[in-house]
Design a protein around this motif. Structure first.
Motif, PDB file in Angstrom:
ATOM      1  N   VAL B  24     -18.364 -36.202 -25.245  1.00  0.00           N
ATOM      2  CA  VAL B  24     -17.402 -37.087 -25.908  1.00  0.00           C
ATOM      3  C   VAL B  24     -17.353 -36.809 -27.402  1.00  0.00           C
ATOM      4  O   VAL B  24     -16.286 -36.729 -28.001  1.00  0.00           O
ATOM      5  CB  VAL B  24     -17.774 -38.558 -25.630  1.00  0.00           C
ATOM      6  CG1 VAL B  24     -16.958 -39.490 -26.487  1.00  0.00           C
ATOM      7  CG2 VAL B  24     -17.560 -38.879 -24.169  1.00  0.00           C
ATOM      8  N   GLY B  25     -18.542 -36.604 -27.991  1.00  0.00           N
ATOM      9  CA  GLY B  25     -18.603 -36.367 -29.436  1.00  0.00           C
ATOM     10  C   GLY B  25     -17.841 -35.115 -29.827  1.00  0.00           C
ATOM     11  O   GLY B  25     -17.062 -35.115 -30.779  1.00  0.00           O
ATOM     12  N   GLY B  26     -18.053 -34.046 -29.079  1.00  0.00           N
ATOM     13  CA  GLY B  26     -17.369 -32.789 -29.394  1.00  0.00           C
ATOM     14  C   GLY B  26     -15.869 -32.934 -29.261  1.00  0.00           C
ATOM     15  O   GLY B  26     -15.107 -32.487 -30.127  1.00  0.00           O
ATOM     16  N   PHE B  27     -15.486 -33.605 -28.209  1.00  0.00           N
ATOM     17  CA  PHE B  27     -14.068 -33.797 -27.964  1.00  0.00           C
ATOM     18  C   PHE B  27     -13.467 -34.674 -29.064  1.00  0.00           C
ATOM     19  O   PHE B  27     -12.388 -34.380 -29.596  1.00  0.00           O
ATOM     20  CB  PHE B  27     -13.899 -34.444 -26.589  1.00  0.00           C
ATOM     21  CG  PHE B  27     -12.586 -34.148 -25.944  1.00  0.00           C
ATOM     22  CD1 PHE B  27     -11.883 -32.999 -26.238  1.00  0.00           C
ATOM     23  CD2 PHE B  27     -12.050 -35.020 -25.013  1.00  0.00           C
ATOM     24  CE1 PHE B  27     -10.667 -32.731 -25.623  1.00  0.00           C
ATOM     25  CE2 PHE B  27     -10.843 -34.772 -24.398  1.00  0.00           C
ATOM     26  CZ  PHE B  27     -10.155 -33.625 -24.705  1.00  0.00           C
ATOM     27  N   ALA B 311     -12.276 -27.594 -28.151  1.00  0.00           N
ATOM     28  CA  ALA B 311     -12.792 -28.856 -27.631  1.00  0.00           C
ATOM     29  C   ALA B 311     -12.477 -28.987 -26.144  1.00  0.00           C
ATOM     30  O   ALA B 311     -13.322 -29.437 -25.370  1.00  0.00           O
ATOM     31  CB  ALA B 311     -12.202 -30.019 -28.417  1.00  0.00           C
ATOM     32  N   CYS B 312     -11.279 -28.566 -25.746  1.00  0.00           N
ATOM     33  CA  CYS B 312     -10.910 -28.651 -24.331  1.00  0.00           C
ATOM     34  C   CYS B 312     -11.774 -27.713 -23.495  1.00  0.00           C
ATOM     35  O   CYS B 312     -12.235 -28.077 -22.412  1.00  0.00           O
ATOM     36  CB  CYS B 312      -9.439 -28.283 -24.127  1.00  0.00           C
ATOM     37  SG  CYS B 312      -8.331 -29.618 -24.531  1.00  0.00           S
ATOM     38  N   ILE B 313     -11.993 -26.504 -24.022  1.00  0.00           N
ATOM     39  CA  ILE B 313     -12.828 -25.544 -23.313  1.00  0.00           C
ATOM     40  C   ILE B 313     -14.221 -26.117 -23.087  1.00  0.00           C
ATOM     41  O   ILE B 313     -14.787 -26.056 -22.002  1.00  0.00           O
ATOM     42  CB  ILE B 313     -12.908 -24.219 -24.096  1.00  0.00           C
ATOM     43  CG1 ILE B 313     -11.565 -23.495 -24.028  1.00  0.00           C
ATOM     44  CG2 ILE B 313     -14.013 -23.332 -23.557  1.00  0.00           C
ATOM     45  CD1 ILE B 313     -11.495 -22.268 -24.893  1.00  0.00           C
ATOM     46  N   ASN B 314     -14.747 -26.738 -24.146  1.00  0.00           N
ATOM     47  CA  ASN B 314     -16.063 -27.359 -24.031  1.00  0.00           C
ATOM     48  C   ASN B 314     -16.085 -28.409 -22.957  1.00  0.00           C
ATOM     49  O   ASN B 314     -17.026 -28.529 -22.189  1.00  0.00           O
ATOM     50  CB  ASN B 314     -16.424 -28.066 -25.336  1.00  0.00           C
ATOM     51  CG  ASN B 314     -16.957 -27.099 -26.318  1.00  0.00           C
ATOM     52  OD1 ASN B 314     -17.232 -25.963 -25.952  1.00  0.00           O
ATOM     53  ND2 ASN B 314     -17.097 -27.503 -27.536  1.00  0.00           N
ATOM     54  N   VAL B 693     -17.925 -27.715 -33.160  1.00  0.00           N
ATOM     55  CA  VAL B 693     -17.405 -27.852 -31.798  1.00  0.00           C
ATOM     56  C   VAL B 693     -17.833 -26.651 -30.955  1.00  0.00           C
ATOM     57  O   VAL B 693     -18.264 -26.793 -29.810  1.00  0.00           O
ATOM     58  CB  VAL B 693     -15.874 -28.009 -31.817  1.00  0.00           C
ATOM     59  CG1 VAL B 693     -15.311 -27.944 -30.417  1.00  0.00           C
ATOM     60  CG2 VAL B 693     -15.489 -29.332 -32.458  1.00  0.00           C
ATOM     61  N   ALA B 694     -17.748 -25.463 -31.558  1.00  0.00           N
ATOM     62  CA  ALA B 694     -18.142 -24.260 -30.816  1.00  0.00           C
ATOM     63  C   ALA B 694     -19.620 -24.299 -30.458  1.00  0.00           C
ATOM     64  O   ALA B 694     -20.029 -23.870 -29.376  1.00  0.00           O
ATOM     65  CB  ALA B 694     -17.821 -23.017 -31.629  1.00  0.00           C
ATOM     66  N   CYS B 695     -20.444 -24.822 -31.376  1.00  0.00           N
ATOM     67  CA  CYS B 695     -21.876 -24.924 -31.100  1.00  0.00           C
ATOM     68  C   CYS B 695     -22.146 -25.876 -29.945  1.00  0.00           C
ATOM     69  O   CYS B 695     -22.977 -25.605 -29.089  1.00  0.00           O
ATOM     70  CB  CYS B 695     -22.631 -25.418 -32.323  1.00  0.00           C
ATOM     71  SG  CYS B 695     -22.939 -24.100 -33.436  1.00  0.00           S
ATOM     72  N   LEU B 696     -21.434 -26.984 -29.944  1.00  0.00           N
ATOM     73  CA  LEU B 696     -21.584 -27.913 -28.832  1.00  0.00           C
ATOM     74  C   LEU B 696     -21.235 -27.202 -27.534  1.00  0.00           C
ATOM     75  O   LEU B 696     -21.879 -27.388 -26.509  1.00  0.00           O
ATOM     76  CB  LEU B 696     -20.679 -29.128 -29.025  1.00  0.00           C
ATOM     77  CG  LEU B 696     -21.129 -30.107 -30.108  1.00  0.00           C
ATOM     78  CD1 LEU B 696     -20.145 -31.247 -30.221  1.00  0.00           C
ATOM     79  CD2 LEU B 696     -22.509 -30.638 -29.785  1.00  0.00           C
TER      80      LEU B 696
END
Lengths: 225, 805
Positions: B24-27, B311-314, B693-696
């Motif tokens: 949720v946080g990353g998104f 973010a969507c990819i994550n 975001v990429a790190c997440l």
């Protein structure tokens, strides 16, 4: 007659060789029977159970369930058939950890689109019948193994199936808990539920009305009733 | 049913808090970043949209090909607008604005007639009556139709009217500008403040005082209101007749040589829609206005898209990563009677719920960050809560993205066959390994590109702010509104020089910063070829102490001197670029002419008097006794505060009726490059967002991988594998992907940043160390992220994951 298996074969191809998992199985099960399937590890007990439960396919032979020719049915119709008539009980219970006892019981009814009031009364009846009313709001992790299996059986029974398939239902339980579960099966069978169980234990097999022994996918001393 | 889905979804959210937090946080971060950028872009795109006739209002631009490059200008002759209106029926109205400080636009001292206290005000401009009508300025007080017709009229903005006339009625009041009591102005109108999103920002409109109807002087911005049926390209072509009929004859009469006339014959007039002025104006136009840049709008839009995509990819990766745990659930539900579409619906519900929560959090995050963002971006964006479509748009976006992001996991998970997962023979997710690796590479390549961008922007900023400028900008105080001193300025200067803290003082309106006076002239070499079409150069009027005060180095010849009488008559100092443009090896003693002859007595080293985006151009300095309004004071390095206090005391003694106001030259210099700095900061913050975001995402993937290989790891551990080998096993696979990502990112980053740097006349080199450090940073972050999972995996108790068998 509930179901009939005629010359069922199931195999896998491995390195150019055909390995038979089930070889020429013939079995007729009448309503009200309590059958135990026995045999050493790898003899095909669970495979047979999965084939009967329509969770797994077979390669050759004929299978009729309530006079429906299962081998000619499409995957979807087959799924409808087992969802309506068969209940499963697993060795490791397979309860959903995120749901309470009550919700686990309710789940099959939801998928059958049973109305809310009927659902409530069915769940209440079942909780009552299995003596687990006090546990209805607990999560599986808060229950002992025997209690979890009790819930597993209750869940299998709640939609009134014609057949219960139990894959080593007592395999993860201690002997006392195991005995209680077997007694429960016995009682259910007396009430008219057809049961097929896979077991390692001679003692558990004696609860059944007859025993099928498997070795390397074959029936030995098959008793076709 | 839906209630049941929601309940299950809520339980699964609660049951793994860390995972939920990351997901949720990353998104939410992605959404917040995207939202902020969207608001920024919307703000940039909404300039000059307020006019009812915005599709018919244009600014005239002159475009010509000169010295191998396209030159543009927005400055036109005083009679130009009138000629447009009378010669072309398609042009309904043509208006003109003069913003040049040479004429008295910009900053002025103002007071009400009868009062003594002067106030220093900015935003004075000369405009004709037509401007009021073209720009649809409807006066809140006064008659719009005739507010700027008389030479003593002045129209002031609502906020200034409220400031000076709090009781309400400003109309008919008299005001005095710059102590000139002999020529007071009468307020004939109060206009609404210019909207924040207008490329023009004025507080005081004065009628045009200039009466020089010459076709050779260009000082006026020209705006036109065009008939709605007119064809713009055709009109642009027709407008060339102005050049033929008025300008060329005037230039010929002025004595211009044929080469210059040839150039004039190739120019074109263009009409720039008013809504394009903010974002699509060339720096080369030199209009002196604050502009946005359409390229940044595109760039930020791309970054926003990137971040949302990451973010969507994550989101998808995290959902599938957990699928091993959910597989059992799927199998179970299917055996008790669930259909595939039940499960799809369940997982989609879950995904939409996650998405809604993320949107809420993202909205909150964006809302919390907005003030900071406004500060960085120098904007005053508000959250558009009150706009009717905002909340529905957010809600439907959440729904849409929730469904899109949940689609893959939903169909993927619900397709598990119960017998496989219950038997435990399904190795979840091994099939789509390539897709997942591709996503990692994509995410990290994007991050590395952003890191490269960040590093280069930072390096360029640092270079600009610390570049050797050719003059000394430190400890120079500029006294604002010093033109009020009038003829007292010489004695004021003498008093300042008495102060022990003061090193030097100079008087000149021409300073090496934006907003100072500029004066372009054309010079000819005296006594040489008549074919020469003249050399354009700045012509600055300064005093004797100018070069000394600014610390400019004299390269050849000498500085101005009070001892030499001719210095106040016809001596000139030029910069090295001017010497080069003139083609003089040894310019000392040569004569040049811009209407009168000047003797070159010195050459100074080139110094940057414009933004570093532009090359240093030719410059000439002469000693004069006008244009000397601004006073700059060079302080000795110690005790700036004391110096300021002493200057203020002297100011108050000389100008009791105007408050002391000052700025520092170095601050002004920094402001000049504020746009670059600002864009750099915005870019950096969003790059940081993207990297986070990429790190997440990487964290999620390593979690996924560990989940998938838990059994393998357990078996290895049971067989006696040491910690180190397990760690290496799990980390190396990812590092390979990161290396690939870096290799992809470097050429793209290099290309993009090269394009960006092209904008600067003075720029840093992109060295290998940039790519090394960008790669290093990405690698370090990746290793740290993966290690968290790998170490965890290498320390698991093998029995736990093997026991279920």
């Amino acid at each position: 007659m509930l179901l009939q298996l005629n010359n069922i074969f199931k195999w896998v191809n491995s390195g150019g060789q055909r390995i038979f998992l089930l070889k020429d199985i013939n079995l007729t099960v009448a309503e009200g029977e309590f059958i135990s399937v026995m045999g050493p590890s790898g003899s095909g007990k669970s495979t047979l159970l999965n084939v009967i439960g329509m969770l797994d396919n077979f390669d050759e032979g004929e299978y009729s369930f309530l006079n429906e020719p299962v081998h000619t049915l499409k995957e979807k119709n087959r799924a409808n058939l087992y969802k309506q008539y068969i209940g499963f009980v697993f060795q490791s219970y397979h309860l959903l950890d995120d749901l309470t006892v009550k919700e686990n019981l309710e789940m099959p009814l939801l998928y059958k689109k049973v109305g809310s009031s009927e659902r409530k009364s069915l769940v209440a009846d079942t909780l009552d019948r299995f003596n687990i009313v006090g546990k209805k709001d607990l999560f599986p992790s808060q229950l002992s193994g025997g209690q979890q299996q009790l819930v597993g059986i209750a869940r299998a029974l709640i939609s009134s199936p014609k057949l219960i398939l139990a894959d080593e239902p007592t395999g993860n339980l201690n002997s006392k808990q195991g005995e209680e579960i077997m007694e429960l099966f016995k009682q259910l069978n007396n009430e008219g539920v057809t049961i097929i169980q896979v077991t390692h234990s001679e003692k558990n097999a004696t609860y059944g009305s007859r025993t099928i022994n498997l070795l390397d996918g074959r029936q030995i001393n098959a008793l076709n009733g | 049913m839906i209630k049941n889905y929601l309940k299950i979804a809520w339980r699964s959210i609660k049951s793994d808090k860390l995972f939920t937090f990351i997901k949720v946080g990353g998104f939410a971060m992605g959404i917040a970043a995207c939202l902020l950028i969207a608001l920024f872009i919307k703000d940039e795109l909404s300039y000059d949209q307020q006019y009812e006739n915005k599709d018919r209002i244009y600014r005239v631009v002159l475009q010509g090909f000169m010295d191998g490059e396209i030159k543009k200008s927005v400055h036109f002759q005083l009679p130009f607008a009138d000629a447009l209106q009378s010669d072309f029926p398609e042009i309904e109205k043509a208006g003109k604005i003069n913003m040049s400080e040479l004429f008295g636009a910009g900053k002025r001292g103002l007071r009400l007639t009868g009062e003594s206290q002067n106030n220093f005000e900015d935003g004075f401009v000369f405009a004709n009556q037509n401007i009021l009508e073209i720009l649809e300025i409807t006066l809140v007080q006064g008659n719009t139709k005739e507010a700027l017709l008389q030479p003593d009229n002045i129209v002031i903005s609502k906020s200034k009217a409220d400031k000076y006339f709090p009781e309400g009625n400003a109309l008919g009041k008299s005001i005095v500008l710059d102590n000139n009591t002999s020529r007071p102005y009468t307020i004939t109108g109060v206009m609404p403040d210019f909207p924040k999103k207008s490329h023009l920002q004025f507080n005081f409109l004065l009628p045009i005082e200039d009466t020089n109807m010459s076709w050779t002087n260009q000082n006026y911005f020209t705006y036109v209101l065009v008939d709605e049926n007119a064809s713009i390209p055709a009109l642009e072509k027709k407008m060339f007749s102005i050049m033929e009929n008025y300008i060329i004859p005037a230039q010929l009469a002025y004595g211009r040589d044929p080469a210059f006339i040839q150039v004039l014959k190739t120019v074109e007039y263009k009409l720039q829609p008013i809504a394009d002025i903010h974002l699509r104006s060339d720096l080369a136009m030199g209009d002196g206005l604050k502009h946005g840049d359409i390229r940044f709008v595109w760039l930020f839009g791309a970054i926003a898209g990137f971040i949302l995509l990451l973010a969507c990819i994550n989101f998808i990766n995290l959902s599938t990563a957990k699928s091993a745990n959910r597989a059992k659930e799927v199998g179970m539900r299917k055996t008790v009677g669930a259909y595939k579409n039940n499960l799809v619906a369940q997982f989609l519900t879950e995904s939409v719920l996650y998405s809604l929560i993320s949107f809420l959090l993202g909205l909150m995050l964006a809302w919390v960050l907005l003030p900071t963002f406004n500060e960085i971006a120098a904007k005053s964006i508000l959250f558009p809560w009150e706009v009717w479509w905002f909340v529905p748009l957010m809600a439907s976006s959440a729904l849409f993205i929730g469904i899109i992001a949940g689609m893959y996991p939903a169909f993927y998970l619900s397709s598990f066959r119960p017998v496989n997962v219950l038997k435990g023979s399904l190795s979840v997710g091994s099939k789509s390994g390539n897709l997942r690796s591709g996503l990692v590479v994509f995410q990290f390549a994007a991050s590395v590109i952003l890191i490269i961008g960040t590093l280069i922007i930072y390096k360029q900023m640092d270079y600009i702010l610390h570049k050797e400028l050719g003059y000394d900008k430190d400890q120079v105080v500029i006294l604002e509104g010093a033109n009020i001193l009038g003829n007292k300025s010489e004695s004021f200067k003498a008093q300042l020089l008495q102060l022990p803290q003061v090193q030097a003082v100079t008087k000149s309106d021409y300073l090496p910063i934006d907003g100072a006076k500029r004066n372009g002239n054309t010079f000819k070499k005296v006594g040489e070829g008549i074919e020469d079409r003249g050399i354009p150069a700045q012509f600055w009027r300064v005093d004797y102490d100018y070069i000394k005060t600014l610390g400019v180095k004299v390269k050849e010849g000498r500085d101005f001197s009070r001892e030499i009488a001719s210095d106040s008559i016809n001596s000139m100092i030029i910069n090295a670029k001017m010497a080069q443009d003139l083609g003089y090896e040894n310019p000392i003693g040569k004569y040049i002419n811009n209407g009168r002859d000047w003797t070159i007595v010195g050459v100074v080293q080139d110094f940057h008097f414009k933004s570093l985006k532009e090359d240093i151009s030719a410059l000439t300095l002469v000693v004069a006794n006008n244009d000397l309004g601004a006073i700059s004071v060079k302080l000795k390095s110690d005790n700036i505060g004391g110096g300021l206090a002493a200057i203020e005391a002297i100011w108050n003694k000389n100008v009791p009726n105007q408050a002391f106001a000052y700025s520092f030259l170095d601050q002004k210099f920094t402001q000049m490059h504020e746009d670059v700095q600002r864009m750099g900061k915005i870019f950096n913050s969003f790059a940081l967002f993207a990297i986070l975001v990429a790190c997440l995402g990487l964290f999620a993937l390593s979690a996924f991988m560990v989940e998938q290989r838990k059994k393998e790891i357990s078996i290895r551990l049971v067989l006696g594998a040491p910690f180190k080998s397990i760690y290496k096993l799990l980390t190396l696979d990812f590092l390979k992907l990161i290396v690939i990502a870096i290799l992809i990112a470097i050429p793209i980053g290099w290309y993009m940043m090269n394009r960006w740097l092209e904008d600067f006349a003075y720029k840093v080199d992109i060295g290998w160390e940039i790519f090394l450090s960008a790669g290093g940073i990405a690698m370090a972050v990746a290793v740290a992220t993966i290690s968290y999972q790998s170490i965890g995996a290498a320390l698991i108790k093998p029995l736990k994951s093997l026991r279920t068998e």
